[in-house]
Write an enzyme that holds these catalytic residues in place. Sequence first.
Site, PDB file in Angstrom:
ATOM      1  CB  ILE A  29      15.173   9.479  -8.362  1.00  0.00           C
ATOM      2  CG1 ILE A  29      16.354   9.622  -7.684  1.00  0.00           C
ATOM      3  CG2 ILE A  29      13.662   9.816  -7.367  1.00  0.00           C
ATOM      4  CD1 ILE A  29      16.376  10.953  -7.120  1.00  0.00           C
ATOM      5  CG  HIS A  77      -0.260  -0.233   2.483  1.00  0.00           C
ATOM      6  ND1 HIS A  77       0.248  -1.288   2.965  1.00  0.00           N
ATOM      7  CD2 HIS A  77      -0.044   0.828   3.423  1.00  0.00           C
ATOM      8  CE1 HIS A  77       0.772  -1.187   4.211  1.00  0.00           C
ATOM      9  NE2 HIS A  77       0.784   0.254   4.643  1.00  0.00           N
ATOM     10  CB  ALA A  98       8.686   0.161   4.107  1.00  0.00           C
TER      11      ALA A  98
END
Length: 161
Positions: free
Chosen positions: A140, A93, A135
């Site tokens: 990037i 999530h 997490a």
Amino acid sequence: MLYKEDLLVNKGNFKGAFFIICFRISNAIQSKGKFFRYLGFPFRAFYKICFRWLLGTDIPDTTKIGKGCAVYHGHSLIIHDDCIIGDYFTVRHNTTIGQARKGGGAPIIGDYVEVGANAVIIGDIHIGSYSIIAAGAVVIKDVPEKVIVAGNPARVVKVLE
């Protein structure tokens, strides 16, 4: 074959299995041509309203996702439709996977990649197979195969054997 693999990796995860099967059906309908898109419009509408609008699992049915995808607690999950995702992908999530800027490239994710909760993967980058995105990581730059990356910006914290 896709459905069987998806159900196997989501064993005991009813919400994830329900989502990925609905995604697969909607994806098949939209990819078969105009006739099937008209015929399958009610199901595609159900998919968009139920998952994308109500449950916040914003994964367009045009996204390319390989077999064996597992989605745990899919709320606030965003994956751009230009992303290409390999086999046996696991995501949790509050994750965003997409473009860094409008019109920019989207990530290409290899096979057997796991993404932790609250991760952000943006830009025209490649995530190597068998990698783990921790997490909260903000990815990037390209991620090599068989590593664990963590942090903001993400960096390799462990090389997997």
